[in-house]
Every structure is written in structure tokens, then in C-alpha cells.
Design an enzyme around this catalytic site. Structure first.
Site, PDB file in Angstrom:
ATOM      1  CG  ASN A   1       2.427   2.451   4.393  1.00  0.00           C
ATOM      2  OD1 ASN A   1       1.264   2.070   4.298  1.00  0.00           O
ATOM      3  ND2 ASN A   1       3.440   1.718   3.937  1.00  0.00           N
TER       4      ASN A   1
ATOM      5  CB  SER B   1      -5.658  -1.626  10.866  1.00  0.00           C
ATOM      6  OG  SER B   1      -6.557  -2.693  10.639  1.00  0.00           O
TER       7      SER B   1
ATOM      8  CE  LYS C   1      -1.257  -0.934  11.764  1.00  0.00           C
ATOM      9  NZ  LYS C   1      -0.481   0.051  10.986  1.00  0.00           N
TER      10      LYS C   1
ATOM     11  CG  ASP D   1      15.084  -0.135  10.241  1.00  0.00           C
ATOM     12  OD1 ASP D   1      13.954  -0.183  10.777  1.00  0.00           O
ATOM     13  OD2 ASP D   1      15.927  -1.052  10.335  1.00  0.00           O
TER      14      ASP D   1
ATOM     15  CB  ILE E   1      -0.956  -0.031   1.217  1.00  0.00           C
ATOM     16  CG1 ILE E   1      -1.951  -1.201   1.073  1.00  0.00           C
ATOM     17  CG2 ILE E   1      -1.709   1.283   1.369  1.00  0.00           C
ATOM     18  CD1 ILE E   1      -2.712  -1.546   2.347  1.00  0.00           C
TER      19      ILE E   1
ATOM     20  CB  THR F   1      -0.297  -6.164   0.976  1.00  0.00           C
ATOM     21  OG1 THR F   1      -0.610  -6.423   2.354  1.00  0.00           O
ATOM     22  CG2 THR F   1      -1.118  -5.006   0.464  1.00  0.00           C
TER      23      THR F   1
HETATM   24  N1  LIG Z   1      -3.096  -5.021   3.779  1.00  0.00           N
HETATM   25  C1  LIG Z   1      -4.159  -4.803   4.541  1.00  0.00           C
HETATM   26  O1  LIG Z   1      -5.203  -5.500   4.442  1.00  0.00           O
HETATM   27  C2  LIG Z   1      -4.142  -3.698   5.560  1.00  0.00           C
HETATM   28  C3  LIG Z   1      -5.336  -3.432   6.263  1.00  0.00           C
HETATM   29  C4  LIG Z   1      -5.346  -2.419   7.207  1.00  0.00           C
HETATM   30  C5  LIG Z   1      -4.181  -1.696   7.431  1.00  0.00           C
HETATM   31  N2  LIG Z   1      -3.033  -1.975   6.731  1.00  0.00           N
HETATM   32  C6  LIG Z   1      -1.856  -1.138   6.992  1.00  0.00           C
HETATM   33  O2  LIG Z   1      -1.361  -0.639   5.768  1.00  0.00           O
HETATM   34  C7  LIG Z   1       0.041  -0.365   5.877  1.00  0.00           C
HETATM   35  C8  LIG Z   1       0.792  -1.002   4.728  1.00  0.00           C
HETATM   36  O3  LIG Z   1       0.658  -2.410   4.845  1.00  0.00           O
HETATM   37  P1  LIG Z   1       0.750  -3.394   3.587  1.00  0.00           P
HETATM   38  O4  LIG Z   1      -0.457  -4.223   3.641  1.00  0.00           O
HETATM   39  O5  LIG Z   1       1.105  -2.640   2.375  1.00  0.00           O
HETATM   40  O6  LIG Z   1       1.987  -4.315   4.059  1.00  0.00           O
HETATM   41  P2  LIG Z   1       3.301  -4.824   3.298  1.00  0.00           P
HETATM   42  O7  LIG Z   1       3.027  -5.104   1.876  1.00  0.00           O
HETATM   43  O8  LIG Z   1       3.821  -5.912   4.171  1.00  0.00           O
HETATM   44  O9  LIG Z   1       4.267  -3.560   3.369  1.00  0.00           O
HETATM   45  C9  LIG Z   1       4.773  -3.117   4.597  1.00  0.00           C
HETATM   46  C10 LIG Z   1       5.879  -2.120   4.313  1.00  0.00           C
HETATM   47  O10 LIG Z   1       6.407  -1.682   5.588  1.00  0.00           O
HETATM   48  C11 LIG Z   1       7.812  -1.821   5.525  1.00  0.00           C
HETATM   49  N3  LIG Z   1       8.409  -1.959   6.847  1.00  0.00           N
HETATM   50  C12 LIG Z   1       8.205  -2.915   7.774  1.00  0.00           C
HETATM   51  N4  LIG Z   1       8.988  -2.689   8.850  1.00  0.00           N
HETATM   52  C13 LIG Z   1       9.694  -1.560   8.588  1.00  0.00           C
HETATM   53  C14 LIG Z   1      10.656  -0.802   9.296  1.00  0.00           C
HETATM   54  N5  LIG Z   1      11.100  -1.169  10.498  1.00  0.00           N
HETATM   55  N6  LIG Z   1      11.141   0.332   8.728  1.00  0.00           N
HETATM   56  C15 LIG Z   1      10.722   0.720   7.516  1.00  0.00           C
HETATM   57  N7  LIG Z   1       9.839   0.037   6.767  1.00  0.00           N
HETATM   58  C16 LIG Z   1       9.325  -1.088   7.314  1.00  0.00           C
HETATM   59  C17 LIG Z   1       8.059  -3.042   4.634  1.00  0.00           C
HETATM   60  O11 LIG Z   1       9.404  -3.059   4.190  1.00  0.00           O
HETATM   61  P3  LIG Z   1      10.171  -4.444   3.810  1.00  0.00           P
HETATM   62  O12 LIG Z   1       9.838  -4.735   2.389  1.00  0.00           O
HETATM   63  O13 LIG Z   1      11.608  -4.090   4.030  1.00  0.00           O
HETATM   64  O14 LIG Z   1       9.680  -5.504   4.744  1.00  0.00           O
HETATM   65  C18 LIG Z   1       7.060  -2.729   3.535  1.00  0.00           C
HETATM   66  O15 LIG Z   1       7.575  -1.764   2.666  1.00  0.00           O
HETATM   67  C19 LIG Z   1       0.447  -0.894   7.256  1.00  0.00           C
HETATM   68  O16 LIG Z   1       0.465   0.168   8.195  1.00  0.00           O
HETATM   69  C20 LIG Z   1      -0.675  -1.870   7.593  1.00  0.00           C
HETATM   70  O17 LIG Z   1      -0.820  -2.064   8.980  1.00  0.00           O
HETATM   71  C21 LIG Z   1      -2.991  -2.958   5.810  1.00  0.00           C
END
Ligand SMILES: NC(=O)c1ccc[n+]([C@@H]2O[C@H](COP(=O)([O-])OP(=O)(O)OC[C@H]3O[C@@H](n4cnc5c(N)ncnc54)[C@H](OP(=O)(O)O)[C@@H]3O)[C@@H](O)[C@H]2O)c1
Length: 248
Positions: free
Chosen positions: A90, A147, A176, A63, A17, A207
Site C-alpha cells: 500500500n 490507482s 502506478k 521502509d 488508506i 488523505t
Molecule cells: N488517496 C487517494 O485518493 C488515492 C487514490 C488512488 C490510489 N491511492 C493509493 O492508496 C495508497 C495509500 O495512499 P493514501 O492516500 O492513504 O496516502 P497517505 O495517507 O499519504 O499514506 C501513505 C502511507 O505510505 C507510507 N509510506 C510512504 N513512503 C513509505 C516508505 N518508503 N516505506 C514505508 N511506508 C511509506 C506513509 O508513511 P509516512 O507516514 O511515514 O509518510 C503512509 O503511511 C497509495 O498506494 C496511493 O497511491 C490513493
């Protein structure tokens, strides 16, 4: 670099995202987007993909688990731009999500989840306050990507949106809820100055966070965060998804 574009930082923007939020903001025009990523290779690759699409982006190593990395990112943005107009917190992890923590002890799951999902955005936002104070509009936009799983009101209401649903992910959900309180603390600190601090729920999106099990598209998942990141009105102190407000 002197630019009249708004400077935007999206953390965790190398995939998922965050990547799509960066892309949609950059497509609007008038924004220069910093692709925050903890891993240099992954971050540069993501930035290169968007650059090839003709979008004004660049990689920024960040990071959110490392104070040193956050400080270096602040220093780099300060030297290059002298300000930050928009911050999208994010980056997040979900160790207790679909794979039951890959055998990780529960205490470690909580510690790592809260470090990334709550302490990370707290320390990142705090560190960027001097640069956010220099935002061109005088009213920076700060978005916390949370979330609906953090919605205490929905969980407390027996008729709420979780009715009949399993209560998985205790560490992720409570991290969250804590993030929402954190966002409200920043909102309360800066509301008199007109800063726009808002909280987003992307919705259940396919994702890596959920092993691609999400039902929504990544384009839709980014929409509300992009709206909040590019607000020109005085909307602030809200918790919403693309369909509207969410119970606290
Ligand atoms: N997907 C859903 O259904 C959903 C629903 C509600 C809320 N969300 C929220 O949406 C946001 C994005 O999630 P996503 O679904 O896109 O997840 P994702 O595809 O797993 O992406 C997470 C991102 O965060 C990065 N990250 C993790 N730990 C980090 C750190 N210590 N420092 C910097 N970057 C870090 C990851 O980097 P790496 O590639 O290095 O691991 C990746 O770029 C999150 O806040 C999540 O809680 C998602």
C-alpha cells in the site's frame, strides 16, 4: 508464535488508506495484522490505536526504500510466524501531486516516486516470497494498491474516464502503470500455483496524499483492497475498484 489466524502485512499502514485496510481486515476476525510503517513512533502509535479497539495487530518496521529494512522485516516475520498469508503493498508517495513537488527537481521527483511506488513493492514482494510460499492456504493473497491514474487504457481512449481532465502527476501516474505491470509479472509467475495476485484502485479518497482533497471516505477507499486481501475464491490477475474492473 503459533497462531491459526492468517498473518497479514499492510505496508504504509500508519495512516490513510493503509491504516483503514489494516483495521477492516483485523475486524473480520481470523487475521493477525502487521502494521507496516517506516517510522517507529508513527507505526507504534497506529498499532496502539487499533489494539485499544481490541483488534489483533502489531507494529512491524518496514521502509520500502531500504533493502536493509525489508530484510529485517522478513527476518522478524519469519522468526515470529514462519509464514505470511497476505501481503498488501500500500505504501506510496505523490511528490508531483498537489504541491508541485515542493520545488523538487523533476528528475528527483521521478527517482523518488518510482523508488517508493514501484521498486519498493517489487523488492518487498520478492523478499517475502519464501514466507508467502508457506501460507496456510497454499494460495497467498497479494494486493498491489495502485490507482486508476495508472490506467493506460483509460488514457489511450479519448472517450475514457479522463476525458477533459487535466494531465497532472506524470511521475505518480507512470509509477502506478509500472506497478500494474509489476503485479502482472508476479501474477504470471505464480498463477499456476493458484496465488491470488490482484490490483486495487481505492478511488479518490481524502488523505494526506492529496492534502485531504479526495471526495471519497477512507472507509470506502479501503473496501476493495480488503475484499482482495481476504479473497477465498480463485480471483486473480485483476485490476479493479469497488465498482468493478478497470481498463488496463
Ligand atoms: N488517496 C487517494 O485518493 C488515492 C487514490 C488512488 C490510489 N491511492 C493509493 O492508496 C495508497 C495509500 O495512499 P493514501 O492516500 O492513504 O496516502 P497517505 O495517507 O499519504 O499514506 C501513505 C502511507 O505510505 C507510507 N509510506 C510512504 N513512503 C513509505 C516508505 N518508503 N516505506 C514505508 N511506508 C511509506 C506513509 O508513511 P509516512 O507516514 O511515514 O509518510 C503512509 O503511511 C497509495 O498506494 C496511493 O497511491 C490513493
Amino acid at each position: 508464535m503459533t497462531t491459526t489466524s492468517q498473518i497479514v502485512l499492510v505496508t504504509g499502514a500508519n495512516k490513510g488508506i493503509g491504516f483503514e485496510i489494516a483495521r477492516q481486515i483485523a475486524r473480520k476476525g481470523g487475521y493477525h495484522v502487521l502494521i507496516g510503517a517506516r517510522d517507529v513512533e508513527r507505526g507504534k502509535k497506529a498499532a496502539a490505536t487499533l489494539t485499544q479497539e481490541g483488534l489483533p495487530v502489531e507494529f512491524l518496521q518496514l521502509d520500502s526504500n531500504s533493502d536493509q529494512s525489508i530484510a529485517a522485516a522478513v527476518e522478524e516475520v519469519s522468526t515470529k510466524f514462519g509464514r505470511l498469508d497476505v501481503l498488501v503493498n500500500n505504501a506510496a508517495v505523490a511528490f508531483d501531486s498537489w504541491d508541485p513537488a515542493q520545488g523538487m527537481p523533476t528528475r528527483e521527483v521521478f527517482a523518488k516516486t518510482f523508488d517508493t511506488n514501484t521498486a519498493g513493492p517489487a523488492l518487498t514482494t520478492e523478499a517475502f516470497i519464501p514466507l508467502l510460499s508457506n501460507a496456510l492456504s497454499g494460495k497467498p493473497n497479494i494486493v498491489f494498491v495502485s490507482s486508476d491514474l495508472g490506467s493506460a487504457g483509460s488514457l489511450a481512449d479519448p472517450e475514457g474516464r479522463y476525458k477533459g481532465m487535466p494531465l497532472y502527476f506524470p511521475a505518480y501516474r507512470s509509477s502506478k502503470t509500472a506497478l500494474n505491470i509489476l503485479a502482472l509479472i508476479f501474477h504470471s509467475r505464480f498463477r499456476e500455483k493458484g496465488w491470488r495476485v490482484n490490483i486495487d484502485n481505492p478511488g479518490f479518497t481524502a488523505t494526506d496524499l492529496n492534502d485531504q482533497k479526495g471526495s471519497g471516505s477512507i472507509e470506502d477507499g479501503a473496501k476493495n483492497a480488503v475484499r482482495l486481501a481476504t479473497l477465498a475464491d480463485d480471483t486473480r490477475g485483476t485490476y479493479s475498484e469497488k465498482e468493478g474492473p478497470i481498463p488496463w
